[in-house]
Design an enzyme around this catalytic site. Sequence first.
Site, mmCIF file in Angstrom:
data_model
loop_
_atom_site.group_PDB
_atom_site.id
_atom_site.type_symbol
_atom_site.label_atom_id
_atom_site.label_comp_id
_atom_site.label_asym_id
_atom_site.label_seq_id
_atom_site.Cartn_x
_atom_site.Cartn_y
_atom_site.Cartn_z
ATOM 1 N N SER A 34 64.314 22.001 22.079
ATOM 2 C CA SER A 34 63.411 22.302 21.843
ATOM 3 C C SER A 34 62.567 21.600 20.798
ATOM 4 O O SER A 34 62.490 20.393 21.242
ATOM 5 C CB SER A 34 63.074 23.874 21.193
ATOM 6 O OG SER A 34 62.154 24.299 21.029
ATOM 7 N N ASP A 75 62.263 28.987 31.156
ATOM 8 C CA ASP A 75 61.782 28.729 30.695
ATOM 9 C C ASP A 75 60.382 27.730 30.336
ATOM 10 O O ASP A 75 60.172 27.254 31.495
ATOM 11 C CB ASP A 75 62.248 27.652 29.820
ATOM 12 C CG ASP A 75 62.300 27.067 28.256
ATOM 13 O OD1 ASP A 75 61.083 27.335 28.018
ATOM 14 O OD2 ASP A 75 62.571 25.690 28.186
ATOM 15 N N HIS A 112 65.106 29.687 27.616
ATOM 16 C CA HIS A 112 64.739 28.822 26.315
ATOM 17 C C HIS A 112 65.946 29.290 25.029
ATOM 18 O O HIS A 112 65.659 30.135 24.934
ATOM 19 C CB HIS A 112 63.206 29.149 25.682
ATOM 20 C CG HIS A 112 63.281 27.856 24.539
ATOM 21 N ND1 HIS A 112 62.718 26.557 24.940
ATOM 22 C CD2 HIS A 112 62.628 27.674 23.742
ATOM 23 C CE1 HIS A 112 62.936 26.364 24.191
ATOM 24 N NE2 HIS A 112 62.653 26.742 23.006
#
EC number: 3.1.1.71
Length: 408
Positions: A191, A348, A378
């Site tokens: 991320s 995501d 995610h």
Amino acid sequence: MRSSCVLLTALVALAAYYIYIPLPSSVSDPWKLMLLDATFRSAQQVSNLIHFLGLSHHLLALNFIIVSFGKKSAWSSAQVKVTDTDFDGVEVRVFEGPPKPEEPLKRSIVYIHGGGWALASAKIRYYDELCTAMAEELNAVIVSIEYRLVPKVYFPEQIHDVVRATKYFLQPEVLHKYSVDPGRVGISGDSAGGNLAAALGQQFNQDTNLKNKLKVQALIYPVLQALDFNTPSYQQNMNTPILPRYVMVKYWVDYFNGNYDFVQAMIVNNHTSLDVDEASALRARLNWTSLLPTSITKNYKPVMQTTGNSRIVQEIPQLLDARSAPLIADQEVLQHLPKTYILTCEHDVLRDDGIMYAKRLESAGVEVTLDHFEDGFHGCMIFTSWPTNFSVGIRTRNSYIKWLDQNL
């Protein structure tokens, strides 16, 4: 008795209403994801209340809640030695895998945790367990960086922290201390940590003073651009947990210490409209109509405003900085990047960032493995142990570690 039953029924109904959100049938463990999302939303609402009362910044409060429930001390096992130290003033947690008599020098990964540049820690259970598993299964040294977070620092201080710690680690005497092979060091992150890892890779690629080059980079559902919040994945997953589009845009604004008044305009791409000259040269580098396959673009249409708000990029020029948005880097910067692994998830908003970066890297001659999970969401890779154990979390982690084992 009757009134108690009515009250209990009402409370159950309210809880169900709060927890339930419509999810695609293809997402992994949907009810478990709803519960995880509800828990996170509750923590966000508590932190917002604390902020409203003037007791603390909402991100500090939210991170306090996250870390308080998940912080883990540096506990070593028979297989993995875990220590907390600092590299050139930057806190790190080092995981040393079991030695192999036939391999006196170990391979190594510098890992950068996610959390929107503002949340989580190398010392919480999720990342401690991930790095422990990596160290043990790869017989490797894993350096997990505890970089400073928003709102204590803003862009580019997070990049400075990871660069400083990694440069320190790559010194011959430090590699020797940890018995690390200087030719088998990689970087990785998930991320926002994937964003920092990509920025780190590009910066090291251009640093002629570095003697030890990185062998691989592995980016897990990375954040890579802030120019277009209407890629097909942003449109498809705008309300998908645990990272809705609105929340991702707010993380970007927080990262740059920007104005929340710009968030709604950014969601509809007013910050990169056709009349914003600063963005014109960069749009082609993330033209998803050419960078994404038709199986991804489907019937989605680009959102390109004719007239927008040029004040946004004038006040937040960092939006167009390749250090914050590695996807928009010059082709020359991409050409000599190391072998790359990119993991993406169907559910995501950041899916297309990763796919477009893979395409740009391939066009620059970089060897890329794009690992896509149709039932992924995610953040899933860190959710592998009870009560937040997801089947896709276990599969993504296994696939990621397998690639590192074969390529590092």
